[in-house]
Design a protein around this motif. Structure first.
Motif, PDB file in Angstrom:
ATOM      1  N   SER A  20       0.806  -1.228   0.000  1.00 58.63           N
ATOM      2  CA  SER A  20       0.000   0.000   0.000  1.00 58.63           C
ATOM      3  C   SER A  20       0.838   1.277   0.000  1.00 58.63           C
ATOM      4  CB  SER A  20      -0.897   0.002   1.239  1.00 58.63           C
ATOM      5  OG  SER A  20      -0.101  -0.127   2.391  1.00 58.63           O
ATOM      6  N   MET A  21       2.164   1.138   0.012  1.00 61.03           N
ATOM      7  CA  MET A  21       3.014   2.299   0.262  1.00 61.03           C
ATOM      8  C   MET A  21       3.530   3.012  -0.997  1.00 61.03           C
ATOM      9  SD  MET A  21       3.352   3.048   3.467  1.00 61.03           S
ATOM     10  CE  MET A  21       4.883   3.990   3.449  1.00 61.03           C
ATOM     11  N   SER A  22       3.114   2.577  -2.196  1.00 60.09           N
ATOM     12  CA  SER A  22       3.738   3.113  -3.411  1.00 60.09           C
ATOM     13  C   SER A  22       3.650   4.638  -3.506  1.00 60.09           C
ATOM     14  CB  SER A  22       3.144   2.461  -4.651  1.00 60.09           C
ATOM     15  OG  SER A  22       1.757   2.690  -4.670  1.00 60.09           O
ATOM     16  N   THR A  23       2.510   5.188  -3.118  1.00 54.92           N
ATOM     17  CA  THR A  23       2.355   6.651  -3.168  1.00 54.92           C
ATOM     18  C   THR A  23       3.401   7.347  -2.305  1.00 54.92           C
ATOM     19  OG1 THR A  23      -0.002   6.268  -3.251  1.00 54.92           O
ATOM     20  CG2 THR A  23       0.700   8.521  -2.859  1.00 54.92           C
ATOM     21  N   TYR A  24       3.632   6.758  -1.131  1.00 51.33           N
ATOM     22  CA  TYR A  24       4.517   7.430  -0.174  1.00 51.33           C
ATOM     23  C   TYR A  24       5.979   7.268  -0.536  1.00 51.33           C
ATOM     24  CZ  TYR A  24       0.058   7.128   1.999  1.00 51.33           C
ATOM     25  OH  TYR A  24      -1.283   7.204   2.213  1.00 51.33           O
ATOM     26  N   ILE A  25       6.297   6.209  -1.272  1.00 54.98           N
ATOM     27  CA  ILE A  25       7.684   6.050  -1.721  1.00 54.98           C
ATOM     28  C   ILE A  25       8.017   7.178  -2.691  1.00 54.98           C
ATOM     29  CG2 ILE A  25       9.208   4.556  -3.094  1.00 54.98           C
ATOM     30  CD1 ILE A  25       7.918   2.189  -1.535  1.00 54.98           C
ATOM     31  N   LYS A  26       7.064   7.487  -3.557  1.00 50.05           N
ATOM     32  CA  LYS A  26       7.258   8.639  -4.459  1.00 50.05           C
ATOM     33  C   LYS A  26       7.419   9.924  -3.657  1.00 50.05           C
ATOM     34  CE  LYS A  26       4.868   7.084  -8.588  1.00 50.05           C
ATOM     35  NZ  LYS A  26       3.688   7.234  -9.409  1.00 50.05           N
ATOM     36  N   GLN A  27       6.553  10.078  -2.670  1.00 52.98           N
ATOM     37  CA  GLN A  27       6.633  11.301  -1.855  1.00 52.98           C
ATOM     38  C   GLN A  27       7.933  11.364  -1.063  1.00 52.98           C
ATOM     39  OE1 GLN A  27       3.350  12.948   0.303  1.00 52.98           O
ATOM     40  NE2 GLN A  27       1.917  11.585  -0.692  1.00 52.98           N
ATOM     41  N   ALA A  28       8.421  10.204  -0.643  1.00 52.57           N
ATOM     42  CA  ALA A  28       9.677  10.177   0.104  1.00 52.57           C
ATOM     43  C   ALA A  28      10.828  10.641  -0.785  1.00 52.57           C
ATOM     44  CB  ALA A  28       9.944   8.775   0.636  1.00 52.57           C
ATOM     45  N   GLU A  47      34.478  18.279  19.286  1.00 51.79           N
ATOM     46  CA  GLU A  47      34.065  17.103  20.060  1.00 51.79           C
ATOM     47  C   GLU A  47      32.587  16.806  19.842  1.00 51.79           C
ATOM     48  OE1 GLU A  47      36.037  15.163  22.490  1.00 51.79           O
ATOM     49  OE2 GLU A  47      37.492  16.023  21.103  1.00 51.79           O
ATOM     50  N   GLU A  48      32.085  17.124  18.677  1.00 53.24           N
ATOM     51  CA  GLU A  48      30.640  17.041  18.468  1.00 53.24           C
ATOM     52  C   GLU A  48      30.223  15.870  17.604  1.00 53.24           C
ATOM     53  OE1 GLU A  48      29.227  20.681  16.841  1.00 53.24           O
ATOM     54  OE2 GLU A  48      30.049  21.836  18.510  1.00 53.24           O
ATOM     55  N   LYS A  49      29.045  15.345  17.922  1.00 52.28           N
ATOM     56  CA  LYS A  49      28.445  14.315  17.080  1.00 52.28           C
ATOM     57  C   LYS A  49      27.624  14.999  15.990  1.00 52.28           C
ATOM     58  CE  LYS A  49      26.241  12.711  20.484  1.00 52.28           C
ATOM     59  NZ  LYS A  49      25.388  12.044  21.450  1.00 52.28           N
ATOM     60  N   SER A  50      27.209  14.211  15.004  1.00 50.29           N
ATOM     61  CA  SER A  50      26.263  14.718  14.016  1.00 50.29           C
ATOM     62  C   SER A  50      24.914  14.979  14.701  1.00 50.29           C
ATOM     63  CB  SER A  50      26.073  13.683  12.909  1.00 50.29           C
ATOM     64  OG  SER A  50      25.673  12.440  13.464  1.00 50.29           O
ATOM     65  N   GLN A  51      24.102  15.825  14.074  1.00 49.04           N
ATOM     66  CA  GLN A  51      22.713  15.966  14.510  1.00 49.04           C
ATOM     67  C   GLN A  51      21.906  14.902  13.776  1.00 49.04           C
ATOM     68  OE1 GLN A  51      21.383  20.168  15.004  1.00 49.04           O
ATOM     69  NE2 GLN A  51      23.333  20.599  14.010  1.00 49.04           N
ATOM     70  N   ARG A  52      21.091  14.165  14.503  1.00 48.17           N
ATOM     71  CA  ARG A  52      20.510  12.943  13.958  1.00 48.17           C
ATOM     72  C   ARG A  52      18.988  12.940  13.969  1.00 48.17           C
ATOM     73  NH1 ARG A  52      24.914   9.355  17.329  1.00 48.17           N
ATOM     74  NH2 ARG A  52      26.700  10.100  16.143  1.00 48.17           N
ATOM     75  N   PHE A  53      18.423  12.630  12.802  1.00 45.53           N
ATOM     76  CA  PHE A  53      16.970  12.597  12.650  1.00 45.53           C
ATOM     77  C   PHE A  53      16.535  11.270  12.059  1.00 45.53           C
ATOM     78  CE2 PHE A  53      18.385  16.969  12.185  1.00 45.53           C
ATOM     79  CZ  PHE A  53      17.529  17.668  13.033  1.00 45.53           C
ATOM     80  N   LEU A  54      15.427  10.766  12.561  1.00 46.04           N
ATOM     81  CA  LEU A  54      14.824   9.563  11.980  1.00 46.04           C
ATOM     82  C   LEU A  54      13.406   9.908  11.539  1.00 46.04           C
ATOM     83  CD1 LEU A  54      14.739   6.023  13.721  1.00 46.04           C
ATOM     84  CD2 LEU A  54      13.014   6.830  12.137  1.00 46.04           C
ATOM     85  N   PHE A  55      13.117   9.737  10.252  1.00 46.74           N
ATOM     86  CA  PHE A  55      11.757   9.921   9.746  1.00 46.74           C
ATOM     87  C   PHE A  55      11.190   8.554   9.382  1.00 46.74           C
ATOM     88  CE2 PHE A  55      13.685  14.047   9.216  1.00 46.74           C
ATOM     89  CZ  PHE A  55      12.691  14.886   9.688  1.00 46.74           C
ATOM     90  N   HIS A  56      10.105   8.196  10.053  1.00 52.83           N
ATOM     91  CA  HIS A  56       9.497   6.880   9.894  1.00 52.83           C
ATOM     92  C   HIS A  56       8.191   7.022   9.124  1.00 52.83           C
ATOM     93  CE1 HIS A  56       7.581   3.187  12.085  1.00 52.83           C
ATOM     94  NE2 HIS A  56       7.919   2.889  10.854  1.00 52.83           N
ATOM     95  N   ILE A  57       8.125   6.399   7.956  1.00 51.83           N
ATOM     96  CA  ILE A  57       6.948   6.514   7.099  1.00 51.83           C
ATOM     97  C   ILE A  57       6.298   5.145   6.981  1.00 51.83           C
ATOM     98  CG2 ILE A  57       6.092   7.306   4.859  1.00 51.83           C
ATOM     99  CD1 ILE A  57       8.974   8.502   4.461  1.00 51.83           C
ATOM    100  N   CYS A  58       5.061   5.027   7.474  1.00 50.25           N
ATOM    101  CA  CYS A  58       4.392   3.722   7.388  1.00 50.25           C
ATOM    102  C   CYS A  58       2.890   3.914   7.459  1.00 50.25           C
ATOM    103  CB  CYS A  58       4.856   2.813   8.518  1.00 50.25           C
ATOM    104  SG  CYS A  58       4.396   3.374  10.153  1.00 50.25           S
ATOM    105  N   ASP A  59       2.159   2.925   6.963  1.00 53.16           N
ATOM    106  CA  ASP A  59       0.700   2.987   7.084  1.00 53.16           C
ATOM    107  C   ASP A  59       0.138   1.758   7.790  1.00 53.16           C
ATOM    108  OD1 ASP A  59       1.026   1.114   5.120  1.00 53.16           O
ATOM    109  OD2 ASP A  59      -0.330   2.022   3.678  1.00 53.16           O
TER     110      ASP A  59
END
Ligand SMILES: [Zn+2]
Length: 256
Positions: free
Chosen positions: A51-59, A146-158
């Motif tokens: 069901s995720m094809s639309t969102y893969i395009k949007q991603a 002495e810094e780490k990267s700034q880290r983001f996780l975007f979770h896309i699911c239905d």
């Protein structure tokens, strides 16, 4: 069963909003900004079931927009991607991972991702999150700092994880009772977010994952930063832009 039909109808209506998207509309060639010392690592965890094809395009479009938007800013952006479907026998594919690379490379990778299968409604959400977080080579030291990267996780699911507390039954009764057969629980994901200092965002296309959203929020605490809602005013609003607008504004708000 009623829930399944409802979800299928919802998915069908969302797919009508599908858009033609061309990677050539975007200028991504200069997406490697290794001359900058502000590291931003962005992990996309994406449900790859049918069901995720639309969102893969949007991603894809979303990643292109992020790259474009941040081009004129002094950030060294890298993207990783973890797609998931489900444990056997529900699916042949559990997870597929691509480690940190440029925006151009990750969009190329997304071009090869085809939304397919998945069997029952719940999917291997826990595996996607766990593999994405543990396999990403999060950047640790910025040169001279002495810094780490700034880290983001975007979770896309239905669809929610296995386990009846998330609102849907799995075909395998044991999975409904005990949760995902691998044994990974939301507490494990919370510990991983904490360990790697990652801000979690949920991109939510429908209400099938409302229960998951609520349980994740309670469990992840401060690491659950925001929900990007794609379903509100779905028919009225130009949904093609919703995902990247939400993602971009959240990155801009939270990047320091
Ligand atoms: Zn699992």
């Amino acid at each position: 069963m009623g829930q399944a039909i409802q979800l299928a109808k919802k998915t069908e209506s969302i797919q009508k909003g599908q858009t033609n998207f061309d990677i050539n509309d975007f200028d991504l060639n200069d997406s490697d900004r290794e001359d900058f010392d502000n590291y931003v690592d962005i992990l996309f965890v994406l449900d790859q079931s049918g069901s995720m094809s639309t969102y893969i395009k949007q991603a894809k479009q979303t990643i292109c927009k992020i790259v474009e938007k941040f081009k004129n800013k002094e950030y060294d952006l890298k993207f990783s991607l973890c797609t998931y479907i489900d444990h056997t026998p529900q699916s042949e594919m559990l997870t597929d991972f691509t480690d940190l690379c440029s925006g151009y490379q990750i969009v190329q990778k997304l071009h090869t991702v085809i939304a397919t299968g998945g069997g029952d409604i719940p999917e291997a959400v826990m595996d996607g999150l766990r593999d994405g977080i543990t396999k990403t080579s999060w950047r640790k030291t910025v040169i001279g700092k002495e810094e780490k990267s700034q880290r983001f996780l975007f979770h896309i699911c239905d669809a929610p994880p296995h386990g009846e507390e998330y609102g849907f039954l799995s075909s395998d009764k044991q999975w409904s009772i005990n949760g995902c057969p691998c044994g990974t629980k939301r507490e494990d994901i919370k510990n991983l977010l904490q360990l790697h200092d990652i801000q979690y965002f949920l991109i939510k296309p429908n209400h099938a994952i409302s229960k998951m959203e609520q349980l994740f929020k309670e469990c992840f605490g401060d690491y659950f930063k925001d929900t990007i809602n794609l379903s509100e005013n779905f028919q009225q609003k130009d949904n093609k832009t919703q995902m990247w607008e939400g993602v971009l504004s959240n990155i801009e708000k939270n990047v320091s």
